[in-house]
Write an enzyme that holds these catalytic residues in place. Structure first.
Site, PDB file in Angstrom:
ATOM      1  NE  ARG A  30      70.266   8.802  67.490  1.00 57.36           N
ATOM      2  CZ  ARG A  30      69.138   8.274  67.592  1.00 57.36           C
ATOM      3  NH1 ARG A  30      68.809   7.127  68.015  1.00 57.36           N
ATOM      4  NH2 ARG A  30      67.950   9.073  67.523  1.00 57.36           N
ATOM      5  N   GLY A  83      61.711   0.310  62.669  1.00 55.28           N
ATOM      6  CA  GLY A  83      61.624   1.586  62.078  1.00 55.28           C
ATOM      7  C   GLY A  83      62.807   2.464  62.082  1.00 55.28           C
ATOM      8  NE  ARG A 111      56.586   2.993  62.241  1.00 58.92           N
ATOM      9  CZ  ARG A 111      57.612   2.720  63.193  1.00 58.92           C
ATOM     10  NH1 ARG A 111      57.726   1.301  62.978  1.00 58.92           N
ATOM     11  NH2 ARG A 111      57.845   3.789  63.778  1.00 58.92           N
ATOM     12  CB  SER A 158      59.941  11.125  63.273  1.00 58.43           C
ATOM     13  OG  SER A 158      61.129  10.155  63.557  1.00 58.43           O
ATOM     14  CG  ASP A 303      60.478   5.490  72.239  1.00 59.88           C
ATOM     15  OD1 ASP A 303      59.448   5.501  71.547  1.00 59.88           O
ATOM     16  OD2 ASP A 303      61.633   4.948  71.593  1.00 59.88           O
ATOM     17  NE  ARG A 378      59.537   1.995  72.899  1.00 60.09           N
ATOM     18  CZ  ARG A 378      60.895   1.438  73.450  1.00 60.09           C
ATOM     19  NH1 ARG A 378      60.809   0.606  74.447  1.00 60.09           N
ATOM     20  NH2 ARG A 378      61.816   1.783  72.885  1.00 60.09           N
ATOM     21  CE  LYS A 403      60.161  -1.852  66.668  1.00 62.16           C
ATOM     22  NZ  LYS A 403      60.776  -2.199  65.365  1.00 62.16           N
TER      23      LYS A 403
END
Length: 422
Positions: A30, A83, A111, A158, A303, A378, A403
């Site tokens: 961001r 992503g 995706r 999302s 997450d 993850r 990642k």
């Protein structure tokens, strides 16, 4: 060629350590977009070394020079498996001058991006699908010719779609009002975006389901990125599965912008305490009796789902989880991946009307186990702590951790894990 990690832990399962975590990927990505939109009036400190952030930063640095001149031919912008970069750049490039093909890996092309792309088209963006309808790659010709300042977008798919639109709102001629349809999942990530914008002078109003940002200028400033609470969650997992543990995590804030800081509260269920220290936080295994039959709602911190579900499974807790709707469109179908890998220790994860329930009645720990990662960072980090309970854990494609947490394996070695690349 991909390598696998052979993870084990010999000797007493007592862990006393301090781990310096990388910067939050969510905050970094961001901050980088905000900095680019401000034309570098906003600076960023403590950038993450996560691959996704490195990718986005590299792309923006290249574009910064190229966007100064008018380029007629299409430029290919390849985000790889990142992503967040795909979603944020879809909006960013729509607001910038140029002709772009925004693409990524084969998995990225599976995706969905249609909800965000259609919202941008409603606003006035020139976007088309280069291959499958509703999916990357995207052809983007900017800057957009704004047709409306009002756009509707679903809130339960999302939060990154919403954040992408909010960040470009101040530079649009008419600003932007988002009407969020349905329930807003991952709300802390939208809060994070708005809080970071506020830090550099961008005001907003949020009334009911509508968020409005008027056209306005960024103020010079510095966005200092906090360490990553998502990365911290794996150390909570290690603390939960160890016999004894005291782990110091410097620079993490008790009051954090990151939704994944909710791990503090959630891990109380598993007997893990979090204390504020002079430098950050400290977590410890209190050895308390665990509560059972808990139903955890993870919609604001999806997450964390893999980490928490694996902990519960390994500790033999028949718990239920809600708020997992977005997991199927992540790096992989995370629900299917969890089901496949948990089966290897005799645990099932079943779904009934969006409630996912663990059954650990057949839980067992083999001498050796191989965990597939499905190109998902993850999965690797959620299952690696099982080496505290299983003699040998092989994690396929160990490089996937790059990642978000490139030094994960090195940090494991520091606290007594053996990690062999094979």
């Amino acid at each position: 060629m991909s390598k696998n990690a052979l993870v084990s832990f010999k000797g007493a399962k007592n862990i006393n350590t301090e781990i310096q975590l990388t910067g939050s990927k969510s905050e970094c990505n961001r901050a980088l977009i905000i900095s680019a939109l401000s034309k570098k009036l906003v600076q960023v400190k403590n950038l993450s070394n996560a691959a996704d952030t490195v990718t986005l930063n590299g792309i923006l640095n290249i574009l910064e020079d190229e966007l100064e001149v008018e380029i007629q031919e299409s430029q290919t912008v390849d985000v790889g498996p990142a992503g967040t970069a795909m979603r944020f750049l879809s909006a960013y490039l729509s607001a910038k001058n140029g002709n772009f093909l925004l693409t990524g890996t084969e998995r990225m092309k599976q995706r969905p991006i249609g909800i965000l792309a259609e919202a941008l088209k409603t606003i006035g963006a020139d976007i088309s699908y280069a291959e499958a309808e509703g999916f990357p790659p995207l052809n983007i010709v900017g800057p957009l010719n704004q047709k409306t300042a009002q756009v509707k977008i679903k809130g339960d798919i999302s939060s990154q779609y919403i954040s992408a639109l909010l960040m470009i709102a101040p530079v649009l001629p008419e600003g932007l009002t988002l009407e969020i349809e349905g329930e807003l999942t991952s709300k802390p990530y939208v809060d994070m975006t708005l809080d970071m914008l506020a830090e550099v002078g961008i005001e907003h109003t949020w009334s009911g389901n509508s968020i409005s940002i008027k056209p306005q200028s960024f103020k010079p400033g510095i966005l200092v990125v906090e360490p990553d609470w998502s990365a911290a969650s794996y150390w909570y997992s290690i603390a939960a599965l160890a016999d004894e543990a005291k782990i110091n995590l410097p620079a993490l804030k008790e009051k954090s912008l990151q939704g994944d800081s909710q791990i503090k509260k959630i891990m109380k269920i598993f007997g893990i305490a979090t204390e504020k220290t002079e430098t950050g936080i400290s977590i410890s295994n209190l050895g308390l009796a665990l509560e059972t039959n808990q139903v955890l709602d993870l919609k604001t911190c999806p997450d964390l789902a893999q980490t928490i579900i694996v902990i519960a499974a390994a500790l033999g807790k028949n718990m239920s989880f809600t708020g997992l709707e977005t997991l199927k469109i992540k790096e992989t179908d995370r629900i299917a991946a969890l089901q496949n890998e948990l089966a290897k220790i005799g645990v099932t994860l079943t779904e009934d009307n969006l409630v996912y329930t663990l059954n650990t009645d057949e839980l067992h720990f083999p001498e050796k186990i191989t965990i597939a990662t499905y190109e998902d960072h993850r999965m690797a980090m959620a299952f690696a702590p099982l080496a505290l309970l299983i003699n040998e854990v092989k994690i396929e494609e160990m490089q996937v951790v790059e990642k978000s947490y490139p030094y994960f394996w090195e940090d494991l070695k520091k606290v007594g894990f053996s990690v062999e690349s094979i």
